[in-house]
Scaffold this motif. Structure first.
Motif, PDB file in Angstrom:
ATOM      1  N   PHE A   1      49.645  63.428  32.688  1.00  0.00           N
ATOM      2  CA  PHE A   1      50.802  62.602  33.035  1.00  0.00           C
ATOM      3  C   PHE A   1      50.713  61.270  32.280  1.00  0.00           C
ATOM      4  N   GLN A   2      49.493  60.693  32.261  1.00  0.00           N
ATOM      5  CA  GLN A   2      49.314  59.417  31.557  1.00  0.00           C
ATOM      6  C   GLN A   2      49.575  59.566  30.062  1.00  0.00           C
ATOM      7  N   LYS A   3      49.224  60.740  29.524  1.00  0.00           N
ATOM      8  CA  LYS A   3      49.471  61.001  28.097  1.00  0.00           C
ATOM      9  C   LYS A   3      50.982  60.988  27.814  1.00  0.00           C
ATOM     10  N   LEU A   4      51.758  61.601  28.722  1.00  0.00           N
ATOM     11  CA  LEU A   4      53.227  61.614  28.545  1.00  0.00           C
ATOM     12  C   LEU A   4      53.778  60.188  28.560  1.00  0.00           C
ATOM     13  N   ILE A   5      53.231  59.353  29.457  1.00  0.00           N
ATOM     14  CA  ILE A   5      53.673  57.948  29.509  1.00  0.00           C
ATOM     15  C   ILE A   5      53.350  57.271  28.176  1.00  0.00           C
ATOM     16  N   GLY A   6      52.121  57.481  27.688  1.00  0.00           N
ATOM     17  CA  GLY A   6      51.666  56.871  26.425  1.00  0.00           C
ATOM     18  C   GLY A   6      52.515  57.282  25.240  1.00  0.00           C
TER      19      GLY A   6
END
Ligand code: ADP
Ligand code: 5GP
Length: 201
Positions: free
Chosen positions: A60-65
């Motif tokens: 999920f954090q990767k998608l935000i990044g």
């Protein structure tokens, strides 16, 4: 071809959003349901890639990044977000897009894309909301209490929405949603564009 529009559907957990949307989508290929990414574990009967993309927190954090989410929010201990690319693709294909998202996410989308139409779905009463949450049988008592608490603060923000639908019966709620969507396509700016382009027939 007329460009599709984005409609946000918000409302307390258990109010019946999924139920009403299931009816709305029946036999329609001009609508696109945006499948969100979430870190919440699947409920019984939920299918990955159909109801949600179930992913872990690092992904999920990767998608935000990667700036791949149109919006995201934390809700009762889990993250939820809207993948941007497929929403834009569907609108370019002339489809109306439905986002089933909570109020923080709705605020983010409205700030980025002010033309988005926001519809709030409310329960006929608090007692009925509690009955539906319990009746669904998917959440523990503690989770239900958290969701009810969240529902009260959400209802306070409902007056900034463009439309308000009370889900007393599913049939009436679906009729009201259809009426709202149709009316939004009859706004002068859209109709004038069609006239100018001569794309009606
Ligand atoms: P949400 O997606 O808003 O969390 P659901 O669609 O899962 O809510 O609905 C919660 C429960 O309420 C389900 O058991 C569903 O069958 C029931 N329900 C939904 N709409 C109605 C309605 N109009 N009348 C009675 N029960 C309803
Ligand atoms: P549930 O866990 O009951 O499926 O969803 C909890 C809440 O998260 C609901 O209010 C639902 O509308 C919201 N939600 C689902 N997907 C998204 C999303 O992509 N973004 C945001 N902001 N909220 C979402």
């Amino acid at each position: 071809m007329e460009q599709g529009k984005t409609f946000i559907i918000s409302g307390p957990s258990g109010v019946g959003k999924s139920t009403v949307l299931r009816e709305l989508f029946r036999g329609r290929d001009d609508l696109y349901f945006s499948i969100s990414a979430t870190t919440r574990p699947p409920r019984k009967g939920e299918v990955d890639g159909v109801h949600y993309h179930f992913i872990d927190v690092p992904r999920f954090q990767k998608l935000i990044g990667e700036d791949a989410l149109l919006e995201y929010a934390e809700y009762v201990g889990n993250f939820y977000g809207t993948p941007k690319k497929l929403v834009d693709q569907a609108m370019d294909e002339g489809k109306d897009v439905i986002l089933d998202i909570e109020v923080q996410g709705a605020l983010q989308v409205k700030a980025k894309r002010p033309e988005t139409v926001r519809i709030f779905i409310a329960p006929p009463s608090w007692d009925e909301l509690e009955r539906r949450l319990k009746g669904r049988g998917t959440d523990s008592d503690a989770k239900i209490q958290k969701r009810l608490l969240r529902a009260k603060t959400e209802l306070q923000t409902a007056d900034v929405y463009d439309y308000f639908v009370i889900n007393d019966t599913v049939g009436q709620a679906v009729r009201e949603l259809n009426a709202i969507m149709l009316a939004e396509h009859c706004k002068p700016a859209d109709r004038m564009k069609i006239l100018k382009e001569g794309t009606l027939s």
